[in-house]
Design a protein around this motif. Structure first.
Motif, PDB file in Angstrom:
ATOM      1  N   VAL A 160       1.050  -7.542  -5.850  1.00 14.17           N
ATOM      2  CA  VAL A 160       2.220  -6.994  -6.523  1.00 14.17           C
ATOM      3  C   VAL A 160       2.726  -7.990  -7.554  1.00 14.17           C
ATOM      4  CG1 VAL A 160       2.862  -5.787  -4.396  1.00 14.17           C
ATOM      5  CG2 VAL A 160       3.965  -7.953  -4.956  1.00 14.17           C
ATOM      6  N   GLN A 253       7.014  -0.019   1.758  1.00 13.08           N
ATOM      7  CA  GLN A 253       5.913  -0.910   1.406  1.00 13.08           C
ATOM      8  C   GLN A 253       5.935  -2.105   2.339  1.00 13.08           C
ATOM      9  OE1 GLN A 253       8.344  -0.249  -1.131  1.00 13.08           O
ATOM     10  NE2 GLN A 253       9.598  -2.053  -0.683  1.00 13.08           N
ATOM     11  N   ASN A 255       3.525  -5.965   3.484  1.00 13.50           N
ATOM     12  CA  ASN A 255       2.379  -6.851   3.319  1.00 13.50           C
ATOM     13  C   ASN A 255       2.296  -7.808   4.500  1.00 13.50           C
ATOM     14  OD1 ASN A 255       4.129  -9.061   2.922  1.00 13.50           O
ATOM     15  ND2 ASN A 255       3.998  -8.963   0.704  1.00 13.50           N
ATOM     16  N   GLY A 274       1.387   0.540   0.942  1.00 16.99           N
ATOM     17  CA  GLY A 274       2.680   1.100   0.600  1.00 16.99           C
ATOM     18  C   GLY A 274       2.605   2.428  -0.110  1.00 16.99           C
ATOM     19  N   MET A 277       3.858   2.614  -5.311  1.00 12.96           N
ATOM     20  CA  MET A 277       3.784   1.201  -5.689  1.00 12.96           C
ATOM     21  C   MET A 277       3.803   0.989  -7.201  1.00 12.96           C
ATOM     22  SD  MET A 277       3.700  -0.291  -2.747  1.00 12.96           S
ATOM     23  CE  MET A 277       3.031  -1.928  -2.919  1.00 12.96           C
ATOM     24  N   PHE A 280       5.547  -2.019  -8.807  1.00 10.94           N
ATOM     25  CA  PHE A 280       4.905  -3.298  -8.525  1.00 10.94           C
ATOM     26  C   PHE A 280       3.673  -3.519  -9.403  1.00 10.94           C
ATOM     27  CE2 PHE A 280       6.935  -2.229  -4.387  1.00 10.94           C
ATOM     28  CZ  PHE A 280       7.838  -3.275  -4.360  1.00 10.94           C
ATOM     29  N   LYS A 303      -0.038   6.985  -1.682  1.00  8.99           N
ATOM     30  CA  LYS A 303      -0.192   5.730  -0.943  1.00  8.99           C
ATOM     31  C   LYS A 303      -1.288   4.848  -1.562  1.00  8.99           C
ATOM     32  CE  LYS A 303      -1.135   7.871   2.879  1.00  8.99           C
ATOM     33  NZ  LYS A 303      -1.023   9.265   2.439  1.00  8.99           N
ATOM     34  N   THR A 304      -1.089   3.532  -1.413  1.00 14.01           N
ATOM     35  CA  THR A 304      -2.015   2.535  -1.951  1.00 14.01           C
ATOM     36  C   THR A 304      -2.223   1.426  -0.933  1.00 14.01           C
ATOM     37  OG1 THR A 304      -1.159   2.939  -4.184  1.00 14.01           O
ATOM     38  CG2 THR A 304      -2.432   0.932  -3.850  1.00 14.01           C
TER      39      THR A 304
END
Length: 411
Positions: A160, A253, A255, A274, A277, A280, A303-304
Motif C-alpha cells: 500500500v 483491510q 495486513n 482487503g 483498496m 491505497f 477484494k484484493t
C-alpha cells in the motif's frame, strides 16, 4: 529605582519563556535526487512515468500492431525532498515534536513540479503513551516494514501507499513494541466513485476511518506485526433518479508482516488483504450491485490480496537488494449490476486484471551522503475479461522490463 525593580520583576516571566524557547531545536534535512528510467513497454504509471503500476494492456491498430508495444524514457528530479523537524518543547506534561515535510511530486499529474505537503504532524510523548495529530503515513503503510526499493512508490501495487490526516494514540508495550488506534480521513490518496477519485465520498459519509496496529519484537532482530482497519464511503448524495440518497459502503483491510534483521541483512515480508483498496494505489475498488426502485444504488466491494518480499544488505559501500511481489483480484462480494453488456457502475483500478507480479534486483554504491543506484524490474499483468462476479477470465500476461539509474544526495 522602584520602577526599574518592578520592570525587572515583570520581565522575569519573559526571560523564563525565552530560556524555554532556546531549548527548542529546529532541524532542516532532506535530499536531492535525480533519476533516469527506461521501460521496454508502455506502462500504466503516474508522475511523469516515475511511479510504475503495471504494463499497459495490448491495444491494436487497424493493421493489428500493438500500440503499447513501444519503449519509453523518463528523466525527473521531482522526488527531491525537504523536511523540517522541531523538538525540545513540552505540552501537557509531554515531550513534544513536530514535522513538516514536502516534495515536488504534486497531488496529481497536472500539478507535477509544485510543492506537495507529505507530512505535517505534532507528537506528544508521555513515555508509555503517545498522541499524534496531523497528516502522516496511513497505518497500513508500515514504516518499519516496507520495500526498500529504488523506484518511487514503495513497491506499488503490491504494497500500500498512502498518507492521511489522523488522530493516533499509541501505547508502548515496554521496550519490545507498541499498539495503537487511529481515526483517519483522506487527503491526496483518495477513494474512487461516480465522479472519479475524490475525498468527498469519505466526507459525505461523516464517519472517520478506524485503524489499529500492533507490533512486537519477539527476539532480537525478529519482529511480527499486524494492522486492521474499517472505512466508510457515501458515493452519492443524489441518486440516479435525482432524489436524496443515504446509501453507504463499508470496507475493511488488514495486513500482517515479519521483519528479520541481522548486522548485515534485512528481510521484510508482508501480506495484505482487503476490500476497496483503490485509495491505497492497489488494484480493486467497488461497484454497484443493484438499483432500487427509487433509484438508489447498492454497492459491493471488490477484494484484493497481495504478498511481497524484500531482502537487502545494510552495510558497506556497495549494497544489494532483491524485491518480489504478487497481487490478485479476488472478485466482488456480490454480483455486479449490469446495464445490457456494461456494468451500471464499477469504480475499480485494474478491473480487467486477474493478477500482477514483479521481481527485480538492485545495487547501490554509497560514498558518504551520496548514493548511486541501479535497478532492473520485470512486471507482468494478466489482462482478461471482467465477469459479473468481479473476477477476470481468459487472462493473458503482458510483461515489461524497467531499468533505472538513481542519484541521491542526503543532507
Amino acid at each position: 529605582m522602584k520602577k526599574i525593580y518592578l520592570l525587572i520583576i515583570g520581565l522575569l516571566p519573559l526571560v523564563g519563556m525565552a530560556q524555554k524557547a532556546d531549548e527548542v531545536k529546529v532541524k532542516l534535512s532532506g535530499f536531492v535526487t535525480a533519476e533516469a528510467i527506461f521501460d521496454s513497454r508502455k506502462t500504466v504509471n503516474t508522475r511523469e512515468g516515475d511511479v510504475i503500476l503495471y504494463p499497459a494492456a495490448k491495444s491494436f491498430d487497424a493493421n493489428g500492431d500493438d500500440l503499447n508495444d513501444r519503449s519509453e524514457l523518463f528523466m525527473t528530479t521531482i522526488h527531491s525532498r525537504l523536511n523540517v523537524g522541531v523538538t525540545g518543547f513540552e505540552a501537557f506534561g509531554a515531550k513534544g515534536s513536530a514535522t513538516i515535510q514536502g516534495d515536488f511530486v504534486g497531488t496529481s499529474n497536472d500539478k507535477i513540479g509544485l510543492f506537495r505537503l507529505r507530512h505535517a504532524f505534532v507528537k506528544l510523548d508521555w513515555g508509555k503513551d503517545e498522541l499524534l495529530v496531523g497528516k502522516t503515513w496511513h497505518p497500513m503503510f508500515v514504516t518499519s516494514c516496507y520495500p526498500d526499493v529504488l523506484h518511487w512508490g514503495g513497491g506499488l501495487p503490491f504494497n500500500v501507499l498512502g498518507r492521511a490526516p489522523q488522530f493516533r494514540y499509541t501505547r508502548k508495550l515496554g521496550d519490545r513494541g507498541y499498539a495503537f488506534i487511529a481515526a483517519l480521513s483522506e487527503m491526496d490518496f483518495k477513494s474512487n466513485g461516480p465522479d472519479g477519485a475524490d475525498v468527498k465520498y469519505v466526507q459525505q459519509a461523516s464517519i472517520p476511518e478506524f485503524s489499529a496496529q500492533v507490533k512486537y519484537d519477539f527476539a532480537k532482530g525478529f519482529t511480527l506485526g499486524a494492522t486492521a482497519g474499517y472505512k466508510f464511503l457515501k458515493p452519492m448524495v443524489v441518486n440516479s433518479a435525482g432524489l436524496k440518497t443515504d446509501e453507504m459502503l463499508s470496507s475493511y483491510q488488514m495486513n500482517a508482516w515479519m521483519t528479520v534483521k541481522t548486522d548485515k541483512l534485512v528481510w521484510n515480508l508482508q501480506t495484505i488483504y482487503g476490500q476497496n483498496m483503490y485509495n491505497f494505489v492497489m488494484i480493486g475498488g467497488y461497484g454497484v450491485k443493484g438499483v432500487k426502485a427509487n433509484g438508489d444504488y447498492e454497492y459491493t466491494n471488490v477484494k484484493t490480496s497481495s504478498i511481497w518480499s524484500d531482502l537487502h544488505t545494510r552495510t558497506g559501500n556497495v549494497r544489494y537488494g532483491l524485491f518480489a511481489g504478487y497481487t490478485k483480484n479476488l472478485g466482488a462480494d456480490d454480483n455486479l449490476a449490469m446495464n445490457g453488456s456494461s456494468f451500471v457502475g464499477l469504480y475499480s483500478r485494474g478491473s480487467n486484471i486477474d493478477y500482477i507480479y514483479q521481481f527485480g534486483p538492485r545495487v547501490e554504491f554509497h560514498s558518504g551522503s551520496f548514493m548511486i543506484g541501479t535497478q532492473a524490474l520485470y512486471t507482468a499483468a494478466a489482462y482478461g475479461t471482467t465477469q459479473i462476479n468481479g473476477k477476470v477470465a481468459d487472462s493473458k500476461e503482458v510483461g515489461s522490463t524497467r531499468v533505472s539509474v538513481h542519484f541521491k544526495y542526503s543532507f
